[in-house]
Design an enzyme around this catalytic site. Structure first.
Site, PDB file in Angstrom:
ATOM      1  N   ASP A   1      -2.203   1.849  -4.796  1.00  0.00           N
ATOM      2  CA  ASP A   1      -3.491   2.184  -4.191  1.00  0.00           C
ATOM      3  C   ASP A   1      -4.525   1.117  -4.516  1.00  0.00           C
ATOM      4  OD1 ASP A   1      -2.485   4.559  -3.154  1.00  0.00           O
ATOM      5  OD2 ASP A   1      -2.952   5.683  -4.991  1.00  0.00           O
TER       6      ASP A   1
ATOM      7  N   HIS B   1       0.810  -1.213   0.000  1.00  0.00           N
ATOM      8  CA  HIS B   1       0.000   0.000   0.000  1.00  0.00           C
ATOM      9  C   HIS B   1       0.850   1.273   0.000  1.00  0.00           C
ATOM     10  CE1 HIS B   1      -3.810   1.836  -0.069  1.00  0.00           C
ATOM     11  NE2 HIS B   1      -4.453   1.018   0.745  1.00  0.00           N
TER      12      HIS B   1
END
Length: 437
Positions: free
Chosen positions: A413, A409
């Protein structure tokens, strides 16, 4: 009498130490020349150390699980000769290749006089693909599989020995091809011995608690996975894909494949991954935590998580973007076999830019795979199931497969991951697009 110091030789480029994964002798044992002393593990392989001299073992360097520096004394043997051996011997790679064709990275010292040269011999991973195990086991006959005499030494990996002990099997009773008893030989013994010499534990019988030290490949896997989960904020996205048309195409191609390898789902998935990655460069990347730099790769070096008896290994398909499904199927088979037999080269086990991991028919409904650090994404197909689905006002039978993707992450995204899987899904649900320019 004299003391011979067996020093751990250089058993791999850049290796500073090796782990003791098994002792085959103990203090007080009489050893003969070329007798196995210990199994030592580096980052990539296990090496069997053999004694270059005959004598009595008077000292061992440590216990199973301990790390031993290159050049330090591993075993001290009392011999009838004079003098000591004090210097580690460098590896003669040409000699090793001649003696072990196809075996890489971990090598044996070149033959030298017993007074000065410790010897190391590569011990390949005791493993085979499930299909190979089944075919090997079914082919065993009493005429083709020798049984060693009760007084003879039986060669086997630590994993095979542990399994045989747990099953109550005497390895001397197991017929086997080649020099080592393998897991497939144990399978054949259980299948065709009629249970002779083996007493299966009652299903409800309690077993004693067991403490198992985490060593060898399992420890390295544990360290790598812990580092990945500790350093990388994972998230996983899963979507359902209708592979009915793709499975029909795969069946047609296999029916007309001739001498080419049989196609599984994996080559098609890799083609789809490669064709969609140019639009999602953040996924085909490696993240350097210390430098804070993400390197987006222009080529797809596809890691392929492969289960072996030694543990999980990730051989790499180089330039997967340039290969068609037949070439990929050939490379998948070659690399999987190399990994399972311990013959994968060091360059074939590093440098991947994205990884795919599949449990085949054991794939379950969904998986949350752990990223192969320093990569930023890993893709996991799950098993194909048949279910009824609505097609407008009609109901039809469909073959469905969930596809999982875990991402870093810090780099990727959620929107990017979902969009990427949708792009892969489009190709797999309309498989003719996989072959369109």
């Amino acid at each position: 009498m004299a003391l011979f110091k067996f020093r751990l030789p250089d058993i791999g480029e850049g290796i500073s130490e090796a782990e003791i994964v098994a002792w085959h002798v103990k203090v007080g044992d009489r050893v003969e020349e070329d007798q196995s002393l210990a199994d030592m593990m580096t980052d990539k392989a296990t090496v069997e150390m053999e004694s270059p001299v005959a004598g009595v073992v008077v000292e061992l360097a440590g216990e199973v699980g301990d790390q031993v520096p290159i050049g330090s004394t591993l075993v001290v043997i009392e011999t009838e000769g004079a003098g000591e051996a004090d210097a580690p011997v460098p590896v003669d790679e040409d000699q090793v290749e001649a003696e072990n064709p196809g075996v890489e990275e971990v090598a044996a010292p070149a033959p030298m006089p017993a007074e000065t040269a410790p010897a190391a011999r590569r011990e390949p991973a005791e493993s085979a693909a499930p299909e190979a195990r089944a075919s090997t086991s079914s082919a065993r006959t009493e005429e083709s599989a020798p049984v060693p005499g009760k007084g003879e030494k039986v060669l086997a990996s630590p994993a095979v020995r542990a399994r045989a002990k747990d099953l109550g099997i005497d390895l001397a009773d197991v017929r086997h091809d080649g020099a080592h008893v393998r897991h497939a030989d144990l399978d054949a013994y259980l299948r065709y011995s009629g249970g002779q010499g083996y007493h299966a534990p009652h299903a409800s019988r309690a077993r004693e608690d067991e403490t198992v030290r985490v060593i060898g490949m399992r420890r390295r896997i544990a360290e790598n996975m812990a580092a990945s989960k500790r350093a990388i904020p994972h998230f996983t996205y899963v979507d359902e894909i209708d592979v009915t048309a793709l499975e029909a195409m795969r069946g047609d191609l296999n029916a007309n494949r001739g001498t080419r390898p049989k196609l599984t789902m994996l080559p098609f998935l890799i083609v789809a991954i490669c064709r969609t990655l140019p639009d999602f460069p953040m996924l085909n990347a490696r993240y350097d935590d210390e430098a804070g730099v993400v390197t987006r790769s222009g080529r797809v070096h596809m890691g392929m998580a492969t289960q072996t008896d030694a543990g999980l290994m990730v051989p790499v398909i180089r330039d997967a973007q340039d290969k068609n499904v037949w070439q990929l199927a050939t490379e998948i088979g070659r690399l999987a076999e190399a990994a399972r037999t311990g013959k994968a080269k060091s360059e074939e086990l590093s440098g991947s830019t994205i990884t795919v991991t599949s449990l085949g028919p054991l794939g379950g409904i969904a998986t949350t795979p752990v990223i192969n650090r320093p990569e930023v994404a890993i893709i996991g197909p799950n098993k194909i199931v048949e279910r009824p689905v609505f097609d407008g006002d009609d109901i039809r039978r469909a073959k469905l497969m969930n596809l999982s993707i875990s991402c870093d992450h810090r780099v990727v995204d959620g929107w990017d991951a979902a969009s990427y899987v949708q792009a892969v899904r489009k190709l797999l649900e309309t498989p003719v697009l996989l072959f369109a320019d």
